[in-house]
Design a protein around this motif. Structure first.
Motif, PDB file in Angstrom:
ATOM      1  N   LEU A 325       4.930   7.375  17.418  1.00 52.79           N
ATOM      2  CA  LEU A 325       5.837   8.576  17.519  1.00 52.79           C
ATOM      3  C   LEU A 325       6.668   8.495  18.697  1.00 52.79           C
ATOM      4  N   LEU A 326       6.456   7.938  19.651  1.00 55.64           N
ATOM      5  CA  LEU A 326       7.224   7.845  21.069  1.00 55.64           C
ATOM      6  C   LEU A 326       8.378   6.743  20.685  1.00 55.64           C
ATOM      7  N   LEU A 327       7.979   5.833  20.007  1.00 52.31           N
ATOM      8  CA  LEU A 327       9.302   4.977  19.572  1.00 52.31           C
ATOM      9  C   LEU A 327      10.091   5.702  18.701  1.00 52.31           C
ATOM     10  N   GLY A 328       9.793   6.374  17.740  1.00 52.35           N
ATOM     11  CA  GLY A 328      10.374   7.186  16.733  1.00 52.35           C
ATOM     12  C   GLY A 328      11.497   8.189  17.395  1.00 52.35           C
ATOM     13  N   VAL A 329      10.855   9.015  18.664  1.00 56.67           N
ATOM     14  CA  VAL A 329      11.998   9.741  19.399  1.00 56.67           C
ATOM     15  C   VAL A 329      12.806   9.197  20.011  1.00 56.67           C
ATOM     16  N   LEU A 336      21.290   9.202  18.424  1.00 59.08           N
ATOM     17  CA  LEU A 336      22.062  10.583  18.193  1.00 59.08           C
ATOM     18  C   LEU A 336      23.057  10.354  19.395  1.00 59.08           C
ATOM     19  N   LEU A 337      22.500   9.963  20.770  1.00 54.25           N
ATOM     20  CA  LEU A 337      23.197   9.853  22.066  1.00 54.25           C
ATOM     21  C   LEU A 337      24.297   8.701  21.965  1.00 54.25           C
ATOM     22  N   VAL A 338      23.764   7.370  21.768  1.00 56.43           N
ATOM     23  CA  VAL A 338      24.430   6.432  22.239  1.00 56.43           C
ATOM     24  C   VAL A 338      24.295   5.415  20.643  1.00 56.43           C
ATOM     25  N   PRO A 339      25.196   6.116  19.755  1.00 53.75           N
ATOM     26  CA  PRO A 339      25.330   5.491  18.517  1.00 53.75           C
ATOM     27  C   PRO A 339      25.640   4.212  18.324  1.00 53.75           C
ATOM     28  N   GLN A 340      26.532   3.449  19.289  1.00 54.69           N
ATOM     29  CA  GLN A 340      27.046   2.174  19.119  1.00 54.69           C
ATOM     30  C   GLN A 340      26.050   1.301  19.849  1.00 54.69           C
ATOM     31  N   GLY A 341      24.809   1.841  20.446  1.00 53.67           N
ATOM     32  CA  GLY A 341      23.986   0.983  21.241  1.00 53.67           C
ATOM     33  C   GLY A 341      24.021   0.777  22.521  1.00 53.67           C
ATOM     34  N   VAL A 342      23.366   0.353  23.387  1.00 57.40           N
ATOM     35  CA  VAL A 342      23.524   0.264  24.721  1.00 57.40           C
ATOM     36  C   VAL A 342      24.620  -0.498  25.568  1.00 57.40           C
ATOM     37  N   VAL A 343      24.512  -1.905  25.104  1.00 55.13           N
ATOM     38  CA  VAL A 343      25.601  -2.768  25.575  1.00 55.13           C
ATOM     39  C   VAL A 343      26.944  -2.454  25.224  1.00 55.13           C
TER      40      VAL A 343
END
Ligand code: ATP
Ligand code: MG
Lengths: 354, 240
Positions: A325-329, A336-343
């Motif tokens: 569940l936590l992983l899903g969240v 939603l917030l960083v659609p292009q990914g962290v890097v």
């Protein structure tokens, strides 16, 4: 980027200058110059030799499996982020590599050939599958469906191999229970001299660095540039005389080889392999690694894999929160917030900043 | 012109269901010839190009390139024989830099170092050298067309097909394009599709006019542009 390119155009190398025009790969990896590449390798080596000094053996063993997953994530990140191939089946090659190693080492004793086979068999299988998909004019959407189906089939096949009649030579396949007591890697030619968990850490970390460097070299080569061009616009690449089918097949086979290597290391890590490696949860996780870390980068999948694995290990040790569940969240939040990914997000922030 | 023509289309036909977009077209082009192909919207010009480049398989007819039958060949095979195209809707690598786009075009037949040099030359030729480091997807439509033309030049094909190269360009750009085309024509054969009649006058010698998938007329540029039949089809009237 490989060092030879630095020699040909030293003026525009380096992360501080504007990206040299011939650095391809748009998006995330544009920012990475020669010095960036060397810094990455140095950081990898530092981690490889530094971590054993600061953590207990238990922590090192855990970190080893994180890096195994990072290698697996690199295979997905390469074929998807650069080759534009949406495979839901990297776990098929992962599992195949693991099983190939187990079966071969139980039969042969010495681990050198089994380790090689664990790379070659998945690569060959990926090439065959890729041949049918890419030369069979199957649309991109169906590549996902087919690779997923293959994974499910392998899961069911391996699941139904319980009982004494299912063996390959001396190796019992074991059905759902899997294959226990798989001998670990040994020094070449000396099966009695097996690698201990600490040595496996060095081997795994070293191989992660090697795979990363190899992929960088491939992407900097002419071949790699064409691969990325095909991802950008297949029609244009074809009109220029390139045959996208061949390029995709080769990329897919390389991805299969890397996933197979990860599978081999995974079997070594636990001394055990079971059909869960082919499970849907495993396939989904690989995709999440890449999405979180950043599609179109190599560093992203590595960081994504390590971060998620680390989180799972923390959540797994307590009972109040359901791990899935936590992983899903977390995943939904990131998409939603960083659609292009962290890097890629961090890189564009750095670029704006200077 | 000696020997077999560079390109020959014989009875080339493309049907889409009930629509016949190209209807039994015979066309012959010599080595290093420049041909303009005009005709109203929907006349079948782009469809004709797609058949020549293998993007569409003809319903009937043959295509010969230097006497060799290439009907049904795959797009990349035709490209390797020496056919390059700038498509009507720009086909570029949007996520890559200008120079990288052209580099990939040159790299199929050249070493990386040579390809880099040829890419730089092609970009200078179309006047895009200063924008080499820019990402193509962020450029204006006209500039992306230049990138595509530079890529086709870097590919160094014997036959270059240009589908509406002047579309969306300013007058100065159109003039520059016409000069470039005449220069390219020193060594390459070209077929140029264009609606801009001013532009056609600047470059054309022989003009072929398509209407409803057929060749209406094929003649010297002055005669074609003064033809009543051609005016009629452009005004939407049926040719007699
Ligand atoms: N894939 C397709 N399927 C069905 N019909 C098509 C297809 N492609 C083209 N057509 C039809 O074929 C005819 C010729 O189209 P084409 O694009 O070749 O015209 P054109 O001469 O290039 O026109 P324009 O000057 O507007 O570019 C049109 O009626 C078009 O609607
Ligand atoms: Mg058209």
């Amino acid at each position: 980027m490989t060092p030879d390119r630095a020699a040909s155009a030293p003026a525009d190398a380096g992360p501080g200058s504007a990206a040299p025009w011939w650095v391809p790969l748009g998006l995330g990896d544009r920012a990475l110059g020669v010095s960036g590449f060397l810094a990455m390798i140095a950081a990898g080596l530092l981690l490889m030799f530094g971590l054993p000094m600061v953590v207990e053996l238990f922590g090192l063993v855990q970190a080893t499996v994180f890096l195994v997953m990072a290698i697996l994530a690199l295979s997905q990140g390469f074929i998807w982020g650069y080759g534009g191939i949406m495979s839901f089946g990297q776990s098929a090659f992962f599992g195949l590599g693991g099983y190939t190693y187990a079966v071969a080492v139980l039969n042969l004793g010495d681990s050198s050939v089994p380790a090689l086979l664990a790379i070659l068999v998945p690569a060959g299988f990926a090439a065959l599958l890729g041949y049918f998909m890419f030369y069979g004019r199957i649309s991109d959407a169906y590549v996902g469906v087919i690779t997923l189906t293959v994974t499910v089939i392998l899961f069911n096949v391996m699941n139904s191999t319980a009982g004494d009649i299912y063996h390959i030579g001396a190796a019992q396949l074991g059905g759902f229970n899997g294959m226990p007591s798989v001998p670990p890697l040994n020094w070449p030619g000396d099966p009695s001299n097996a690698l201990d968990p600490e040595a496996l850490w060095y081997v795994t970390a070293g191989l992660l660095i090697v795979v990363y460097a190899l992929l960088r070299a491939i992407l900097a080569s002419r071949f790699g540039r064409v691969v990325v061009a095909i991802r950008e616009n297949e029609t244009r690449a074809t009109l220029l005389g390139y045959d996208p089918r061949l390029y995709k097949l080769i990329v897919f086979a390389i991805g299969g080889a890397i996933a197979g290597l990860a599978g081999c290391l995974f079997t070594n890590w636990g001394g055990f392999i079971s059909p869960t490696v082919f499970g849907l949860a495993q396939s989904a996780q690989i995709i999440i690694f890449v999405l979180l870390g950043g599609l179109g980068t190599l560093l992203g999948p590595i960081l994504g894999a390590v971060a998620i694995q680390y989180l799972i290990s923390i959540i797994g040790s307590q009972q109040t929160l359901n791990a899935n569940l936590l992983l899903g969240v977390i995943l939904v939040g990131f998409v939603l917030l960083v659609p292009q990914g962290v890097v890629p997000a961090v890189r564009s922030l750095l670029r704006v900043g200077r | 012109m000696t020997g077999a023509p560079l390109l020959q289309a014989e009875g080339l036909t493309m049907r889409f269901g009930g629509v016949t977009a190209v209807d039994a077209v015979d066309l012959s082009l010599g080595e290093v010839e420049l041909r303009c192909l005009i005709g109203p919207n929907g006349a079948g010009k782009s469809t004709f190009f797609k058949m020549l480049t293998g993007q569409l398989q003809p319903s009937a007819g043959r295509i010969l390139f230097r006497g060799r039958d290439i009907t049904g060949a795959r797009t990349h095979e035709i490209a390797r024989l020496g056919v390059g195209i700038k498509t009507q809707v720009p086909n570029v690598f949007n996520g890559l830099s200008v120079a990288e786009n052209v580099f990939v075009a040159a790299a199929r037949t050249n070493s990386a170092a040579t390809a880099r040099r040829k890419a730089a030359q092609a970009l200078e030729r179309v006047g895009m050298g200063a924008l080499a480091g820019r990402i193509v997807g962020q450029l204006a439509h006209g500039q992306r067309q230049w990138v595509e033309i530079a890529a086709v030049l870097a590919q160094d094909p014997d036959l270059i097909l240009l589908d509406e190269p002047a579309a969306g360009m300013t007058h100065e750009e159109v003039v520059r394009t016409s000069e470039l085309i005449r220069e390219i024509n020193q060594v390459h054969a070209l077929i140029v599709v264009e609606h801009d009649m001013q532009f056609i006058r600047m470059i054309a010698r022989t003009v072929t006019v398509f209407n409803q998938g057929r060749i209406l007329i094929e003649d010297d540029v002055d005669r074609v542009l003064s033809s009543q039949a051609v005016r009629d089809v452009y005004l939407g009237k049926q040719a007699a």
